[in-house]
Design an enzyme around this catalytic site. Sequence first.
Site, PDB file in Angstrom:
ATOM      1  N   HIS A  15      10.756  -7.235  -6.885  1.00  0.00           N
ATOM      2  CA  HIS A  15      11.447  -8.288  -7.648  1.00  0.00           C
ATOM      3  C   HIS A  15      12.962  -8.221  -7.409  1.00  0.00           C
ATOM      4  CE1 HIS A  15       8.084  -9.910 -10.052  1.00  0.00           C
ATOM      5  NE2 HIS A  15       7.609  -8.666 -10.050  1.00  0.00           N
ATOM      6  N   ASP A  71       7.121  -3.116 -11.698  1.00  0.00           N
ATOM      7  CA  ASP A  71       5.833  -3.800 -11.556  1.00  0.00           C
ATOM      8  C   ASP A  71       5.771  -4.553 -10.225  1.00  0.00           C
ATOM      9  OD1 ASP A  71       7.840  -5.591 -12.424  1.00  0.00           O
ATOM     10  OD2 ASP A  71       6.315  -7.029 -13.044  1.00  0.00           O
ATOM     11  N   GLU A  72       4.570  -4.865  -9.806  1.00  0.00           N
ATOM     12  CA  GLU A  72       4.288  -5.746  -8.661  1.00  0.00           C
ATOM     13  C   GLU A  72       5.113  -5.379  -7.425  1.00  0.00           C
ATOM     14  OE1 GLU A  72       2.854  -9.751 -11.021  1.00  0.00           O
ATOM     15  OE2 GLU A  72       5.012  -9.440 -10.772  1.00  0.00           O
ATOM     16  N   ALA A  73       5.263  -4.085  -7.173  1.00  0.00           N
ATOM     17  CA  ALA A  73       5.996  -3.622  -5.988  1.00  0.00           C
ATOM     18  C   ALA A  73       5.046  -3.566  -4.797  1.00  0.00           C
ATOM     19  CB  ALA A  73       6.627  -2.263  -6.266  1.00  0.00           C
TER      20      ALA A  73
END
Length: 533
Positions: free
Chosen positions: A275, A338-340
């Site tokens: 992100h 998150d969401e790496a």
Amino acid sequence: MRRHHSTTPRTPRVLGCLLLLAAAGGLSLGPAPTAQAAAPTPLHRVVPALASVTPGGTPYRITRTTRVRADGPVEVRRIGTYLAGLLRPATGYPLPVTDRGTGGIRLRLASGDFGAEGYRLTSGAGGVTLTARTPAGLFHGVQTLRQLLPASVERKTVQPGPWQIAGGTVQDRPRYAYRGAMLDVSRHFFTVAQVKRYIDQVALYKVNELHLHISDDQGWRIAVDSWPRLASYGGSTQVGGGRGGFYTKADYREIVRYAASRYLEVVPEIDMPGHTNAALASYARLNCDGVAPPLYTGTQVGFSSLCVPKEVTYDFVDDVIRELAALTPGRYLHIGGDEAHSTSHTDYVRFMDRVQPVVARYGKTVIGWHQLTGAHPARGALAQYWGLDGTAAAEKEQVAQAARNGTGLILSPADRIYLDMKYTSATRPGTKWAGLVEVRRSYDWNPGAYLPGVPGGAVRGVEAPLWTETLATSAGLEYMAFPRLAGAAELGWSPAATHDWNAYKVRLAAQGPRWDALGIRYYRSPQVPWPAR
């Protein structure tokens, strides 16, 4: 004490006698009552639900002679001034704030079993007294007092009243110490004034943590002196390609100051290592190949990553955390995580192992999204769970194992209290990747028993995130947050024994006229028996 007025018509004979007496000066006729005075709001009809209520006795009526007595240090007087400022517009009364006298509304600090944020409210014919051990407790008590008055007290013009507070005693304190609301200002930028408006709205429900998501792929929203292009370039756009924006350090300090005046602690989040496209676009050297990507205005996730092997990455992280920590008096700094998806697991663990000590070095406690539990959470760190009811058992067990090892949890299950989820398929704003989340679903779960294998003491609280991929206005924020935010606040504050949908929906319905008076645009769920407008 005047109670209810009869509306039965007088007979002509009685009326004639009264008119003769008035003409002779023997009777002063005031305006004829046009409606029966409303009974005061019952003590229990409050959101969040109160820990203990003992109704009884004569209500207290606020009148033109009422004073707000604030005993003690300057913080108590500030709360008294805040309360008087809330009540003056609609009542039209002067409500002077003083530190002497009897009767009226009294705010006082005292020792007792109130905890850090609890309070006692007592009301009777002679006045109302709020007692707490801390100013935060007094402030939360003021929110209860506010809800015990008619909803029209929230209006900015003089209203007819009467302004009665039911008699009795309330003893109240929170279930969890962490009761949060998250606002994503990265996908769409929101001004200082808009953030202040949201602060006022969540403070009414005793929320005490404001989590600001201030960096993401679509925008970087805080000035960093050592890396100035983060804000000037990385903050220049948003989802859909709008102009974006960022907070100067003075802007951010004002948000922190205003939040503190409402007894909210600001928790800033710099999401990493994923992100991060806004940062990568701003500085080519943060990319492994040394090439800056273009700014991003879409809504996909998982494609960006800081370059874990490069030492400049940690210079960047150190500078950003140092400057942000210096601006933030609160305890926490959120590092995302998150969401790496573009970071290998090995690199993710390596990155988190290096970054968490940086947060500690600048005096803050780490919070990360629950993927942090797949690395090595620092001692004292908090993990924020955003999975679903149906998230894989192995992922839930990873979180539970971390909790058993001492990592505290903040619960934000996406299919329960992500406020950007659509209510129904007909809801125009919002997303639905986690499912449709009507009001009952957002309320009807128990944080203390939500994740299998998690010790009850590991749950530190609840937070309702509001992501803004589809939201660009305050009206949009309010429509998605209300009424669900009130339910999340109740889950965080109220004792588990009070949890009951059928009782809650009646108390929630009573909030509708208050939101109307405050100008909050909310979703009138068919699951809730709202009063007619």
